[in-house]
Enzyme design. Sequence first.
Site, mmCIF file in Angstrom:
data_model
loop_
_atom_site.group_PDB
_atom_site.id
_atom_site.type_symbol
_atom_site.label_atom_id
_atom_site.label_comp_id
_atom_site.label_asym_id
_atom_site.label_seq_id
_atom_site.Cartn_x
_atom_site.Cartn_y
_atom_site.Cartn_z
ATOM 1 N N ASN A 49 12.772 -17.747 -32.919
ATOM 2 C CA ASN A 49 14.196 -17.432 -33.067
ATOM 3 C C ASN A 49 14.793 -18.471 -34.005
ATOM 4 O OD1 ASN A 49 16.928 -17.005 -32.763
ATOM 5 N ND2 ASN A 49 17.020 -17.663 -30.608
ATOM 6 N N TRP A 50 15.084 -18.040 -35.208
ATOM 7 C CA TRP A 50 15.559 -18.998 -36.213
ATOM 8 C C TRP A 50 17.057 -19.292 -36.082
ATOM 9 C CZ3 TRP A 50 12.704 -17.187 -41.353
ATOM 10 C CH2 TRP A 50 11.326 -17.274 -41.147
ATOM 11 N N LYS A 51 17.729 -18.571 -35.193
ATOM 12 C CA LYS A 51 19.173 -18.778 -34.958
ATOM 13 C C LYS A 51 19.939 -18.751 -36.285
ATOM 14 C CE LYS A 51 18.039 -21.134 -30.706
ATOM 15 N NZ LYS A 51 18.462 -22.034 -29.641
ATOM 16 N N HIS A 110 20.846 -13.477 -25.565
ATOM 17 C CA HIS A 110 20.487 -14.898 -25.662
ATOM 18 C C HIS A 110 21.602 -15.729 -25.034
ATOM 19 C CE1 HIS A 110 19.758 -18.840 -27.373
ATOM 20 N NE2 HIS A 110 18.499 -18.470 -27.469
ATOM 21 N N GLU A 130 23.109 -18.226 -25.987
ATOM 22 C CA GLU A 130 24.211 -18.555 -26.902
ATOM 23 C C GLU A 130 25.163 -17.374 -27.049
ATOM 24 O OE1 GLU A 130 21.534 -19.973 -29.917
ATOM 25 O OE2 GLU A 130 21.031 -21.612 -28.562
ATOM 26 N N GLU A 145 14.850 -18.109 -20.137
ATOM 27 C CA GLU A 145 15.248 -19.319 -20.846
ATOM 28 C C GLU A 145 16.294 -20.068 -20.020
ATOM 29 O OE1 GLU A 145 14.521 -18.939 -25.348
ATOM 30 O OE2 GLU A 145 16.418 -17.960 -24.940
ATOM 31 N N GLY A 205 17.197 -26.195 -26.528
ATOM 32 C CA GLY A 205 17.624 -27.147 -27.550
ATOM 33 C C GLY A 205 17.889 -28.546 -27.018
ATOM 34 N N SER A 217 13.014 -25.376 -25.447
ATOM 35 C CA SER A 217 12.342 -26.598 -25.912
ATOM 36 C C SER A 217 10.819 -26.514 -25.896
ATOM 37 C CB SER A 217 12.818 -27.815 -25.104
ATOM 38 O OG SER A 217 14.206 -28.014 -25.303
ATOM 39 N N GLY A 221 12.773 -21.839 -30.420
ATOM 40 C CA GLY A 221 13.905 -22.064 -31.323
ATOM 41 C C GLY A 221 13.588 -23.159 -32.329
ATOM 42 N N GLY A 222 13.967 -24.385 -31.989
ATOM 43 C CA GLY A 222 13.824 -25.517 -32.909
ATOM 44 C C GLY A 222 12.451 -25.624 -33.558
HETATM 45 P P1 PGA Z 1 14.720 -24.150 -28.363
HETATM 46 O O1 PGA Z 1 15.449 -22.702 -28.357
HETATM 47 O O2 PGA Z 1 13.248 -23.862 -28.489
HETATM 48 O O3 PGA Z 1 15.285 -24.854 -29.540
HETATM 49 O O4 PGA Z 1 15.061 -24.795 -27.070
HETATM 50 C C1 PGA Z 1 14.899 -21.627 -27.659
HETATM 51 C C2 PGA Z 1 15.824 -20.455 -27.744
HETATM 52 O O5 PGA Z 1 17.041 -20.645 -27.784
HETATM 53 O O6 PGA Z 1 15.368 -19.291 -27.770
#
Ligand code: PGA
Length: 250
Positions: A10-12, A96, A98, A168, A174, A214, A235-236
Amino acid sequence: MPRIPLIAGNWKMHTTIGEATALAKAIVAASTDLVDRQVMLAPPFTALAAVADTIRGSNIILGAQNIGWASQGAFTGEISPPMLKDLGCTMAIIGHSERRHIFGETDELINRRVKGAVSQGVIPILCIGEQLEEREADRTMSVLEGQLKGGLQEISIADPNQLVIAYEPVWAIGTGKTASPIQAQEAHKFIRHVLVNLFEKSVASQIRILYGGSVIPDTIGILMDQDDIDGALVGGAALQPGSFSRIMHF
Ligand code: PGA
């Protein structure tokens, strides 16, 4: 039947078209030896077309980070399932944390997106997860159950590959704090138990449940060793080709 592992990036809200193309190119190059698993990339909407071109001919799956429910119409700012399919997207992240916590998306809204995706042939990756206060108040399982039942209301699927769930924990996204493998497995086992109440057992037992929060190369192995963890939503670490490659090769 074993569930096929799925590693999703997930590149956000990161990457210009040029950056996305370079990242996708590096991931394609690193993925040629992967045969027993799936890899999905979810770049921002603006880079979907470029990434679609870059991954053409590889086994990588294209995903969107969100999806509208109607096929078209007066929905300013939304992108419909047919539009995404037109770009080559076969999966979409929905709900998600967010979207839930920054943009106020409710289970009801998320359910509309899931229904729209399933009915129009895009596979939803429905994200659920508790916040830290909820975990501390021992409410994790009831939160997960509520989000699953809310998000999956009136959804019927005959094929387990029509749906993916991502667990998640919000406190792990994050933050560098991964849920322990035991905490994650406990949540995944519970999620599967709820799925068994919602769908035929033969379907529920085959639905993939990803862990997200994470995930890094050092933690993916032990997470994937858990019985009910079928992949990861990253994500990251998905923005660094070296890290993502190591995660894909868990
Ligand atoms: P993260 O994000 O790996 O940076 O914690 C995961 C996500 O939001 O899907």
